[in-house]
Structure formats: C-alpha cells, structure tokens
Design a protein around this motif. Structure first.
Motif, PDB file in Angstrom:
ATOM      1  N   GLU A 189     -21.503  35.535  54.273  1.00 52.95           N
ATOM      2  CA  GLU A 189     -22.065  35.092  55.555  1.00 52.95           C
ATOM      3  C   GLU A 189     -22.703  36.265  56.289  1.00 52.95           C
ATOM      4  N   PHE A 190     -22.036  37.424  56.243  1.00 51.66           N
ATOM      5  CA  PHE A 190     -22.554  38.644  56.869  1.00 51.66           C
ATOM      6  C   PHE A 190     -23.892  39.064  56.244  1.00 51.66           C
ATOM      7  N   ILE A 191     -23.966  39.066  54.934  1.00 46.03           N
ATOM      8  CA  ILE A 191     -25.189  39.476  54.239  1.00 46.03           C
ATOM      9  C   ILE A 191     -26.275  38.420  54.394  1.00 46.03           C
ATOM     10  N   ASN A 192     -25.911  37.155  54.270  1.00 48.87           N
ATOM     11  CA  ASN A 192     -26.906  36.087  54.249  1.00 48.87           C
ATOM     12  C   ASN A 192     -27.526  35.798  55.612  1.00 48.87           C
ATOM     13  N   PHE A 193     -27.000  36.420  56.655  1.00 46.76           N
ATOM     14  CA  PHE A 193     -27.681  36.335  57.951  1.00 46.76           C
ATOM     15  C   PHE A 193     -29.088  36.908  57.851  1.00 46.76           C
ATOM     16  N   LEU A 194     -29.236  37.943  57.018  1.00 42.75           N
ATOM     17  CA  LEU A 194     -30.521  38.631  56.868  1.00 42.75           C
ATOM     18  C   LEU A 194     -31.421  37.897  55.888  1.00 42.75           C
ATOM     19  N   PRO A 195     -32.727  37.912  56.113  1.00 48.30           N
ATOM     20  CA  PRO A 195     -33.655  37.385  55.106  1.00 48.30           C
ATOM     21  C   PRO A 195     -33.466  38.140  53.793  1.00 48.30           C
ATOM     22  N   GLU A 196     -33.729  37.506  52.695  1.00 48.60           N
ATOM     23  CA  GLU A 196     -33.456  38.094  51.385  1.00 48.60           C
ATOM     24  C   GLU A 196     -34.130  39.450  51.213  1.00 48.60           C
ATOM     25  N   GLU A 197     -35.328  39.607  51.757  1.00 50.59           N
ATOM     26  CA  GLU A 197     -36.055  40.864  51.572  1.00 50.59           C
ATOM     27  C   GLU A 197     -35.421  42.021  52.356  1.00 50.59           C
ATOM     28  N   GLU A 198     -34.465  41.754  53.244  1.00 46.29           N
ATOM     29  CA  GLU A 198     -33.820  42.805  54.037  1.00 46.29           C
ATOM     30  C   GLU A 198     -32.421  43.147  53.528  1.00 46.29           C
ATOM     31  N   ARG A 199     -32.015  42.566  52.422  1.00 50.81           N
ATOM     32  CA  ARG A 199     -30.620  42.720  51.984  1.00 50.81           C
ATOM     33  C   ARG A 199     -30.388  43.922  51.073  1.00 50.81           C
ATOM     34  N   ALA A 200     -31.444  44.553  50.597  1.00 48.03           N
ATOM     35  CA  ALA A 200     -31.263  45.693  49.680  1.00 48.03           C
ATOM     36  C   ALA A 200     -30.489  46.821  50.363  1.00 48.03           C
ATOM     37  N   ASP A 201     -30.796  47.086  51.645  1.00 53.59           N
ATOM     38  CA  ASP A 201     -30.033  48.043  52.457  1.00 53.59           C
ATOM     39  C   ASP A 201     -29.678  47.313  53.745  1.00 53.59           C
ATOM     40  N   HIS A 202     -28.656  46.471  53.652  1.00 51.30           N
ATOM     41  CA  HIS A 202     -28.359  45.573  54.766  1.00 51.30           C
ATOM     42  C   HIS A 202     -27.896  46.313  56.026  1.00 51.30           C
ATOM     43  N   VAL A 203     -27.221  47.456  55.870  1.00 49.09           N
ATOM     44  CA  VAL A 203     -26.770  48.198  57.051  1.00 49.09           C
ATOM     45  C   VAL A 203     -27.973  48.720  57.827  1.00 49.09           C
ATOM     46  N   ALA A 204     -28.932  49.307  57.121  1.00 46.84           N
ATOM     47  CA  ALA A 204     -30.148  49.789  57.779  1.00 46.84           C
ATOM     48  C   ALA A 204     -30.936  48.632  58.393  1.00 46.84           C
ATOM     49  N   SER A 205     -30.938  47.499  57.725  1.00 46.47           N
ATOM     50  CA  SER A 205     -31.674  46.341  58.244  1.00 46.47           C
ATOM     51  C   SER A 205     -31.017  45.809  59.515  1.00 46.47           C
ATOM     52  N   TYR A 206     -29.700  45.755  59.500  1.00 45.84           N
ATOM     53  CA  TYR A 206     -28.995  45.352  60.719  1.00 45.84           C
ATOM     54  C   TYR A 206     -29.287  46.347  61.850  1.00 45.84           C
ATOM     55  N   HIS A 207     -29.226  47.633  61.526  1.00 47.64           N
ATOM     56  CA  HIS A 207     -29.467  48.652  62.545  1.00 47.64           C
ATOM     57  C   HIS A 207     -30.849  48.475  63.168  1.00 47.64           C
ATOM     58  N   LYS A 208     -31.841  48.238  62.365  1.00 46.78           N
ATOM     59  CA  LYS A 208     -33.203  48.040  62.870  1.00 46.78           C
ATOM     60  C   LYS A 208     -33.259  46.856  63.825  1.00 46.78           C
ATOM     61  N   ARG A 209     -32.575  45.776  63.495  1.00 46.79           N
ATOM     62  CA  ARG A 209     -32.547  44.607  64.370  1.00 46.79           C
ATOM     63  C   ARG A 209     -31.753  44.889  65.644  1.00 46.79           C
ATOM     64  N   LEU A 210     -30.654  45.597  65.513  1.00 47.55           N
ATOM     65  CA  LEU A 210     -29.788  45.830  66.664  1.00 47.55           C
ATOM     66  C   LEU A 210     -30.419  46.732  67.715  1.00 47.55           C
ATOM     67  N   ILE A 211     -31.285  47.631  67.308  1.00 47.87           N
ATOM     68  CA  ILE A 211     -31.926  48.511  68.289  1.00 47.87           C
ATOM     69  C   ILE A 211     -33.210  47.919  68.849  1.00 47.87           C
TER      70      ILE A 211
END
Length: 332
Positions: free
Chosen positions: A175-197
C-alpha cells in the motif's frame, strides 16, 4: 499523583508555562513546562526532565508527561524545529540534527537550568538524546532511552526498502509503495521526498498521509487505532512526513554508526543510562539497542517481551515510569 495502575502513568495539571524561543531568523521553538514550579531555592534547582519527541517530525502533547511524577520533577516538553506548534510549521530550512542539538542547549540556558536531570527520548528522540549527550555531556545528568534509533543505513533499509519490515507487513508495504505511480517506484523514498517538499498541497498532503500510515501501521504489537486517527490531522501529517523524509534523505547528517562508536560512547560512559526496547519493535529494530548496550555496557537494558515500538504499550510504559522513578532519587 498516580492514577490507577502504574502503567497508566501520572496525571499533571495543565502546563504552567508555555512560550516560544527564537533560535535563528527562521525558527521559533514552542515549549511547555509541567510539574514542580516553585520553592525556596527557585525552579532552577528542581530536578528537570526534558522530553524529546520522535519522528523526526513528531510533536509534543500533554500526554507525554504521564511518565514523570509531578511531585519529583519539573518537566519540559519541546516541539523541535518545524514540528507541532513551533514556527514555521513543516519547515526544513536550517533543520538538521546539529541544529536540534544546539536548540536543546539554548533552551537549557534560556530556562536557567544548570543540568538536565534526565534527558528522555524514544525512537528519533533517542537519536537526538544520544547526539546531544555526546556533544554536551556536562549538561546531562542521566538518559532514559526507548526504541533505539541510530539512523544507520541498515536501519533505514530495514524500514524503507523491501526485505526488512516489508517481510512482516507485506500488505501494508505494498500500500505504501503503490501510492506512487509505477514510474516513481524505482526510488520510492526519493519520490516521496519530492512530493513531500512540494508547495502544492494537493501533492504534498496525500503523500504525507500515505508515508505516515506505513509507519503508524507497524508501530505497535496490536493495531494502533488512536495513531491511525492522527492521520486526519493535516498539519501533523505534513510536518512529520516532510521532516522525516528530509532527515532520512540526508542520513540525519551522521556518519554511519557515529553514535555507537567507542570514541563517542566514551564521552557519555559516566552518565547513568537506561535503555528500554520492545522485543517486537519493527520501526526501530532491536539490534540497535543491543549494539548500543554492548558498546556501552555501563547502561541498563530492559527488553519488553510483549511490545512493539510505541512508548504507550503497557509493558514499555511501565518500564519507562520505573526508570524515571529510579532516577528521581539520583544525585547528579
């Protein structure tokens, strides 16, 4: 006074002191004071606790005082930079471990406290307590640490990438990973960080909720209904998730294993220290508490056999209260 069984803790009156301390051109830190406040010698002579909340990105609440007997202690609660009622909320400007260490010392000096009788921290609060004590050992009388977190690479990987906590909670990790679009899951922590800021709340707020839900859902041995309800608090969600991702991306500005190195433990070896660790802590795996204790055998380590990560699980809370009571009689 104690209300009911010891695991329920102590009940305090409302804070007798609340204020903000400006620490630089950006940040004002909110703090509250409870417990003992007057006496012939003045409040600076009372035994004073400082409570360091988790996260990074958590916040304080009156409930945090329940570990501390108001007949023995003056209790100081601090919202760290960007957190809770500190201003500005969710700001990562000038927000690093070493800024926070400096803030604790600035607050001690501002309040006229010669030495903290106890520095109390759990999870990220244990990280900060260790960093502070190793930087300002003469300011610390004793340490009560829970759910030890040293922000080592192995700990971050355990929680944030497949192969660790995900093995125990695969449905929640998906559920945590699948929140992100598939193309953003390769580095999900960095992708989350980009969204959070992001300054766009339609991007940052849903990401914050998803980030926090993963952590809350694995924090207790039994389902954490109260913690999940907090996910509806938008200001808490963003401050917690944004700050945590900011710190994780930067490894908390620590060398890997820095807080456990002999030369740094040697700085605090004289400080009475109690470590309390839930045996089934999935957020902060117990290996770190064990390795801290092996590096620091002068410390006391208590395993709680029926607890996960949370400070409020009955067995953990009981041990924390006992440790605080033990240190109340300590001369420092």
């Amino acid at each position: 006074m104690v209300q009911g069984p010891q695991t329920e803790g102590y009940e305090h009156d409302d804070a007798w002191g609340t204020n903000w301390l400006r620490v630089d051109e950006t940040h004002e830190l909110y703090y509250e004071q409870y417990g003992k406040k007057d006496g012939k010698a003045g409040i600076q002579d009372f035994k004073t606790f400082i409570y360091l909340h988790g996260g990074p990105g958590g916040h304080i609440s009156k409930g945090n005082t329940s570990f501390f007997n108001p007949e023995h202690y003056r209790v100081v609660l601090l919202d760290q930079r960007g957190c809770g009622q500190s201003r500005p909320n969710a700001s990562t400007i000038n927000n690093t471990t070493w800024h926070l260490v400096s803030d604790i010392e600035a607050l001690r000096e501002h309040l006229g406290i010669a030495k903290w009788h106890v520095v109390f921290g759990g999870s990220w609060g244990s990280t900060l307590a260790l960093a502070y004590a190793q930087t300002h050992p003469s300011s610390v009388g004793s340490l009560v640490l829970r759910g030890i977190f040293a922000v080592r690479d192995l700990e971050l990987k355990w929680t944030m990438v497949p192969g660790g906590a995900s093995m125990l909670f695969p449905d929640r990790f998906d559920e945590f990973i699948n929140f992100l679009p598939e193309e953003e899951r390769a580095d999900h922590v960095a992708s989350y960080h980009k969204r959070l800021i992001s300054s766009d709340e339609s991007i940052s707020h849903p990401a914050a909720r998803a980030w926090n839900k993963w952590e809350v859902s694995i924090s207790t041995l039994y389902p954490n209904i109260k913690g999940l309800a907090q996910l509806d608090d938008a200001s808490y969600n963003l401050a917690h998730a944004r700050t945590e991702a900011h710190y994780f991306q930067n490894k908390a500005w620590l060398e890997d294993g820095q807080l456990l190195k002999k030369e740094n433990i040697d700085k605090i070896r004289h400080i009475p220290t109690t470590i309390i660790q839930g045996r089934y802590d999935v957020v902060c795996p117990p290996i770190t508490a064990w390795e801290l204790h092996k590096a620091f055998p002068e410390s006391k380590l208590h395993w709680v056999s029926d607890a996960g990560h949370s400070a409020t699980e009955p067995g953990t809370k009981k041990k924390l209260i006992e440790a605080c009571e033990e240190y109340a009689s300590l001369s420092i």
